[in-house]
Design a protein around this motif. Structure first.
Motif, PDB file in Angstrom:
ATOM      1  N   ASN A  26       0.923  -1.192  -0.018  1.00 28.12           N
ATOM      2  CA  ASN A  26      -0.158  -0.065  -0.107  1.00 28.12           C
ATOM      3  C   ASN A  26       0.743   1.143   0.221  1.00 28.12           C
ATOM      4  O   ASN A  26       1.308   1.675   1.002  1.00 28.12           O
ATOM      5  CB  ASN A  26      -1.010   0.020   1.274  1.00 28.12           C
ATOM      6  N   ASP A  27       0.935   1.791  -1.326  1.00 30.42           N
ATOM      7  CA  ASP A  27       1.846   2.974  -1.263  1.00 30.42           C
ATOM      8  C   ASP A  27       1.075   4.013  -1.850  1.00 30.42           C
ATOM      9  O   ASP A  27       1.396   5.125  -2.207  1.00 30.42           O
ATOM     10  CB  ASP A  27       2.956   3.043  -2.278  1.00 30.42           C
ATOM     11  N   VAL A  28      -0.533   3.999  -1.572  1.00 29.21           N
ATOM     12  CA  VAL A  28      -1.271   4.935  -1.988  1.00 29.21           C
ATOM     13  C   VAL A  28      -1.475   5.894  -0.968  1.00 29.21           C
ATOM     14  O   VAL A  28      -1.212   5.821   0.005  1.00 29.21           O
ATOM     15  CB  VAL A  28      -2.673   4.308  -2.152  1.00 29.21           C
ATOM     16  N   SER A  29      -1.174   7.002  -1.450  1.00 31.63           N
ATOM     17  CA  SER A  29      -1.401   8.372  -0.749  1.00 31.63           C
ATOM     18  C   SER A  29      -2.367   9.364  -1.360  1.00 31.63           C
ATOM     19  O   SER A  29      -2.736   9.385  -2.487  1.00 31.63           O
ATOM     20  CB  SER A  29      -0.204   8.979  -0.276  1.00 31.63           C
ATOM     21  N   ILE A  30      -2.853  10.437  -0.318  1.00 33.52           N
ATOM     22  CA  ILE A  30      -3.760  11.638  -0.687  1.00 33.52           C
ATOM     23  C   ILE A  30      -3.046  12.707  -0.503  1.00 33.52           C
ATOM     24  O   ILE A  30      -2.429  13.024   0.640  1.00 33.52           O
ATOM     25  CB  ILE A  30      -4.957  11.366  -0.199  1.00 33.52           C
ATOM     26  N   THR A  31      -2.951  13.855  -1.354  1.00 30.96           N
ATOM     27  CA  THR A  31      -2.545  15.125  -1.097  1.00 30.96           C
ATOM     28  C   THR A  31      -3.722  16.106  -1.424  1.00 30.96           C
ATOM     29  O   THR A  31      -4.417  15.764  -2.125  1.00 30.96           O
ATOM     30  CB  THR A  31      -1.291  15.426  -1.891  1.00 30.96           C
ATOM     31  N   GLY A  32      -3.496  17.176  -0.602  1.00 26.46           N
ATOM     32  CA  GLY A  32      -4.407  18.282  -1.041  1.00 26.46           C
ATOM     33  C   GLY A  32      -4.256  19.347   0.200  1.00 26.46           C
ATOM     34  O   GLY A  32      -3.383  19.195   1.041  1.00 26.46           O
ATOM     35  N   PRO A  33      -5.343  20.436   0.248  1.00 25.19           N
ATOM     36  CA  PRO A  33      -5.149  21.429   1.086  1.00 25.19           C
ATOM     37  C   PRO A  33      -5.688  20.751   2.495  1.00 25.19           C
ATOM     38  O   PRO A  33      -6.355  19.707   2.805  1.00 25.19           O
ATOM     39  CB  PRO A  33      -6.216  22.578   0.661  1.00 25.19           C
ATOM     40  N   THR A  34      -4.856  21.550   3.514  1.00 26.76           N
ATOM     41  CA  THR A  34      -5.236  21.142   4.996  1.00 26.76           C
ATOM     42  C   THR A  34      -6.457  21.839   5.471  1.00 26.76           C
ATOM     43  O   THR A  34      -6.886  21.469   6.638  1.00 26.76           O
ATOM     44  CB  THR A  34      -3.948  21.485   5.866  1.00 26.76           C
ATOM     45  N   THR A  56      -5.867  14.552  -4.658  1.00 27.13           N
ATOM     46  CA  THR A  56      -5.297  13.990  -5.525  1.00 27.13           C
ATOM     47  C   THR A  56      -4.974  12.728  -4.864  1.00 27.13           C
ATOM     48  O   THR A  56      -4.108  12.451  -3.746  1.00 27.13           O
ATOM     49  CB  THR A  56      -4.033  14.397  -6.212  1.00 27.13           C
ATOM     50  N   VAL A  57      -5.022  11.587  -5.470  1.00 22.79           N
ATOM     51  CA  VAL A  57      -4.701  10.107  -4.980  1.00 22.79           C
ATOM     52  C   VAL A  57      -3.440   9.710  -5.885  1.00 22.79           C
ATOM     53  O   VAL A  57      -3.404   9.889  -7.221  1.00 22.79           O
ATOM     54  CB  VAL A  57      -5.782   9.089  -5.226  1.00 22.79           C
ATOM     55  N   ASN A  58      -2.266   9.420  -4.998  1.00 26.81           N
ATOM     56  CA  ASN A  58      -1.088   9.351  -5.594  1.00 26.81           C
ATOM     57  C   ASN A  58      -0.746   7.688  -5.636  1.00 26.81           C
ATOM     58  O   ASN A  58      -1.184   6.963  -4.539  1.00 26.81           O
ATOM     59  CB  ASN A  58      -0.065   9.988  -4.999  1.00 26.81           C
ATOM     60  N   SER A  59      -0.095   7.046  -6.694  1.00 26.61           N
ATOM     61  CA  SER A  59      -0.038   5.756  -6.788  1.00 26.61           C
ATOM     62  C   SER A  59      -1.665   4.849  -6.684  1.00 26.61           C
ATOM     63  O   SER A  59      -1.725   4.124  -5.938  1.00 26.61           O
ATOM     64  CB  SER A  59       1.037   5.126  -5.674  1.00 26.61           C
ATOM     65  N   ALA A  60      -2.292   5.466  -7.384  1.00 31.06           N
ATOM     66  CA  ALA A  60      -3.653   5.147  -7.269  1.00 31.06           C
ATOM     67  C   ALA A  60      -3.714   3.557  -7.890  1.00 31.06           C
ATOM     68  O   ALA A  60      -3.157   3.152  -9.043  1.00 31.06           O
ATOM     69  CB  ALA A  60      -4.558   6.060  -8.218  1.00 31.06           C
ATOM     70  N   GLY A  87     -15.772  21.607  11.209  1.00 29.88           N
ATOM     71  CA  GLY A  87     -15.198  20.841  11.811  1.00 29.88           C
ATOM     72  C   GLY A  87     -14.267  19.790  11.421  1.00 29.88           C
ATOM     73  O   GLY A  87     -13.846  20.149  10.098  1.00 29.88           O
ATOM     74  N   PRO A  88     -13.902  18.922  11.789  1.00 29.55           N
ATOM     75  CA  PRO A  88     -12.990  17.830  11.496  1.00 29.55           C
ATOM     76  C   PRO A  88     -13.485  17.163  10.172  1.00 29.55           C
ATOM     77  O   PRO A  88     -14.632  16.733  10.094  1.00 29.55           O
ATOM     78  CB  PRO A  88     -12.384  16.894  12.515  1.00 29.55           C
ATOM     79  N   ALA A  89     -12.499  17.023   9.034  1.00 24.49           N
ATOM     80  CA  ALA A  89     -13.237  16.583   7.850  1.00 24.49           C
ATOM     81  C   ALA A  89     -12.137  15.267   7.218  1.00 24.49           C
ATOM     82  O   ALA A  89     -10.810  15.380   7.555  1.00 24.49           O
ATOM     83  CB  ALA A  89     -13.242  17.683   6.609  1.00 24.49           C
ATOM     84  N   TRP A  90     -12.735  14.604   6.402  1.00 22.93           N
ATOM     85  CA  TRP A  90     -11.694  13.498   5.846  1.00 22.93           C
ATOM     86  C   TRP A  90     -12.114  13.127   4.427  1.00 22.93           C
ATOM     87  O   TRP A  90     -13.248  13.068   4.224  1.00 22.93           O
ATOM     88  CB  TRP A  90     -11.164  12.498   6.832  1.00 22.93           C
ATOM     89  N   VAL A  91     -11.113  12.371   3.658  1.00 21.82           N
ATOM     90  CA  VAL A  91     -11.450  11.948   2.266  1.00 21.82           C
ATOM     91  C   VAL A  91     -10.651  10.902   2.438  1.00 21.82           C
ATOM     92  O   VAL A  91      -9.604  10.851   3.003  1.00 21.82           O
ATOM     93  CB  VAL A  91     -11.169  12.590   1.090  1.00 21.82           C
ATOM     94  N   ARG A  92     -10.914   9.568   1.807  1.00 17.59           N
ATOM     95  CA  ARG A  92     -10.280   8.555   1.888  1.00 17.59           C
ATOM     96  C   ARG A  92     -10.491   7.536   0.330  1.00 17.59           C
ATOM     97  O   ARG A  92     -11.529   7.849  -0.278  1.00 17.59           O
ATOM     98  CB  ARG A  92     -10.703   7.507   2.917  1.00 17.59           C
ATOM     99  N   ILE A  93      -9.644   6.549   0.308  1.00 16.93           N
ATOM    100  CA  ILE A  93      -9.669   5.810  -0.814  1.00 16.93           C
ATOM    101  C   ILE A  93     -10.038   4.340  -0.340  1.00 16.93           C
ATOM    102  O   ILE A  93      -9.500   3.835   0.278  1.00 16.93           O
ATOM    103  CB  ILE A  93      -8.453   5.990  -1.737  1.00 16.93           C
ATOM    104  N   LEU A  94     -11.107   3.854  -1.101  1.00 20.19           N
ATOM    105  CA  LEU A  94     -11.381   2.566  -1.000  1.00 20.19           C
ATOM    106  C   LEU A  94     -11.293   1.477  -2.111  1.00 20.19           C
ATOM    107  O   LEU A  94     -11.653   1.850  -3.258  1.00 20.19           O
ATOM    108  CB  LEU A  94     -12.994   2.622  -0.454  1.00 20.19           C
ATOM    109  N   VAL A  95     -10.739   0.456  -1.771  1.00 20.69           N
ATOM    110  CA  VAL A  95     -10.366  -0.821  -2.867  1.00 20.69           C
ATOM    111  C   VAL A  95     -11.403  -1.757  -2.375  1.00 20.69           C
ATOM    112  O   VAL A  95     -11.146  -2.483  -1.356  1.00 20.69           O
ATOM    113  CB  VAL A  95      -9.016  -1.087  -2.937  1.00 20.69           C
ATOM    114  N   ASP A  96     -12.361  -2.097  -3.247  1.00 21.13           N
ATOM    115  CA  ASP A  96     -13.373  -3.283  -2.969  1.00 21.13           C
ATOM    116  C   ASP A  96     -13.734  -3.073  -1.525  1.00 21.13           C
ATOM    117  O   ASP A  96     -13.964  -4.011  -0.621  1.00 21.13           O
ATOM    118  CB  ASP A  96     -12.668  -4.580  -2.869  1.00 21.13           C
ATOM    119  N   VAL A 103      -7.666   1.982   2.048  1.00 19.15           N
ATOM    120  CA  VAL A 103      -6.320   2.149   1.678  1.00 19.15           C
ATOM    121  C   VAL A 103      -5.473   3.392   1.757  1.00 19.15           C
ATOM    122  O   VAL A 103      -4.205   3.468   1.916  1.00 19.15           O
ATOM    123  CB  VAL A 103      -6.150   1.421   0.247  1.00 19.15           C
ATOM    124  N   ALA A 104      -6.343   4.479   1.801  1.00 20.76           N
ATOM    125  CA  ALA A 104      -5.606   5.769   2.358  1.00 20.76           C
ATOM    126  C   ALA A 104      -6.543   6.800   2.652  1.00 20.76           C
ATOM    127  O   ALA A 104      -7.801   6.740   2.397  1.00 20.76           O
ATOM    128  CB  ALA A 104      -4.884   6.334   0.882  1.00 20.76           C
TER     129      ALA A 104
END
Length: 431
Positions: free
Chosen positions: A170-178, A189-193, A223-232, A236-237
């Motif tokens: 799992n080398d998937v990562s997400i970048t973007g504004p804080t 942006t999802v890196n190593s998608a 408030g606190p917020a998040w985005v994430r990447i799902l595989v099946d 994963v990130a």
């Protein structure tokens, strides 16, 4: 390809001979601990026997039989640049390997729906074995217990085939504004998608659009917020950030001993915030005194009772919500001031004039914590509690148009942003 079977004792060499294989820890890519030891504990003749037998399955031999590492030690650690170690996944170390995917270092790769890839870890669900994929979908690389490290056809090994689970690093990562201001959008942006994936988000965000490996979200609630990447369906990130200007924190720095004594408070806000951009409010506000505001107000309470201390600050996304702390002070209580001077005419037929007590308003705006304009909230209710007229103003004189209201008895509520309880009077509409 047809398997070759032979009855040779200990040919699998799959577990360490002693009661447990736990001499030290090795770390997953995400720095979680996995139990390991330095040797499988087999004799030289047993290792030689396993070496000979494992060569029967080999397309190519990469290393001779050895006690220094087994299939799991090779696939999960040595192949990734680690040292030679023996890792068990049975007995006292049952589910030892689970750490690699439970800490998100690897994720389950849906081999049936994804494209083939090499260097996937292949866990044999019907046996205690891990292999590695190669560029050829039909060929694996395995360290066969204390036997050789070989490449072999996946349907030709001493291990029970089928029920494979493939794992990908799992080398998937997400970048973007804080930080994303309320009503504004941020692009991530999802890196190593992965080949196939979906975006997920916290409930205070709205997904606006996706394009390639990016997604744009609008912040709708502070408030606190998040985005994430799902595989099946598996995360994963994940990327955590802030929607809007977050709450500050109020903490009391000294004990409350009674009315007339000064109490010390502190605010926890971002270090970039100027002391002049921190606003404090004490409710009810009459009679208190302050020695210092900014980040650490010192407040003298006028009397006993229940108070509410509120604080907000101005950040890059505007004002934060108010943080508040309830304060109980021993002693005789204080009450809210009377805001209204008069409301006339009463009875009224068309325009109701409302005048505020200028002395009270002046004290509220000029004293202590509340050095700002005060919003006056005026509401007119029917006898059954239905709101029929309302206005918010900073003026000391206001008018309500009641010309279209039916004759009857109404209740006028006048309150301010710095008082807790409204002034209430009865108003009669009559023509």
């Amino acid at each position: 390809m047809k398997k070759i079977f032979a009855i040779i004792p200990l040919i699998y060499c799959s577990i360490q001979l002693h009661a447990q294989c736990y001499g030290f820890y090795v770390q997953t890519p995400n720095n979680s601990n996995v139990k390991a030891c330095s040797s499988g504990g087999y004799s030289a003749s047993q290792v030689q026997q396993a070496d000979t037998y494992s060569r029967a399955f080999a397309i190519q031999v990469f290393d001779s039989g050895t006690n220094s590492y087994n299939c799991h030690g090779y696939a999960w650690h040595k192949k990734e640049g680690g040292s030679s170690v023996w890792i068990n996944n049975v007995g006292n170390e049952l589910n030892n390997l689970n750490v690699y995917w439970n800490d998100n270092s690897y994720y389950a790769y849906n081999y049936s729906s994804q494209t083939h890839a090499d260097n996937l870890k292949v866990f044999y669900g019907n046996d205690d074995h891990t292999a590695i994929t190669t560029s050829d979908p039909d060929v694996f690389i395995s360290k066969m217990g204390c036997g050789c490290l070989v490449s072999h056809y996946k349907d030709n090994s001493p291990y029970t085939e089928g029920n494979f689970t493939y794992y990908k690093r799992n080398d998937v990562s997400i970048t973007g504004p804080t930080k994303v201001c309320i009503g504004s959008s941020g692009t991530y942006t999802v890196n190593s998608a992965p080949v196939s994936y979906t975006w997920d988000k916290s409930t205070n965000l709205t997904l606006v659009s996706t394009s390639g490996n990016t997604a744009t979200f609008t912040a709708k609630v502070i408030g606190p917020a998040w985005v994430r990447i799902l595989v099946d369906g598996i995360e994963v990130a994940k990327y955590d950030f802030t929607a809007g200007t977050p709450f500050g924190i109020i903490s009391r720095q000294s004990a409350i001993t009674g009315a007339g004594n000064y109490q010390f408070y502190a605010s926890s806000v971002p270090s970039s915030v100027s002391s002049n951009d921190i606003e404090w409010i004490l409710l009810p506000p009459i009679g208190y005194s302050t020695l210092y505001l900014g980040r650490t107000p010192i407040i003298g309470f006028p009397g006993g009772g229940q108070y509410t201390l509120k604080m907000r600050y101005y950040g890059t996304c505007g004002y934060s919500p108010y943080a508040s702390q309830q304060i109980s002070v021993p002693g005789a209580p204080v009450t809210d001031p009377q805001l209204m001077s008069r409301a006339y005419p009463n009875p009224v037929s068309d325009l109701l004039n409302i005048e505020l007590d200028e002395n009270v308003i002046g004290k509220l705006t000029e004293s202590g914590l509340a050095k700002r304009e005060i919003d006056i909230d005026v509401r007119l209710y029917t006898h059954s509690g239905v709101l029929v007229r309302s206005l918010i103003s900073a003026n000391k004189k206001m008018q309500l148009d009641v010309s279209t209201l039916p004759n009857g008895v109404y209740f006028l509520h006048v309150s301010s942003s710095l008082t807790q309880n409204p002034d209430v009077i009865t108003v009669i509409v009559r023509r």
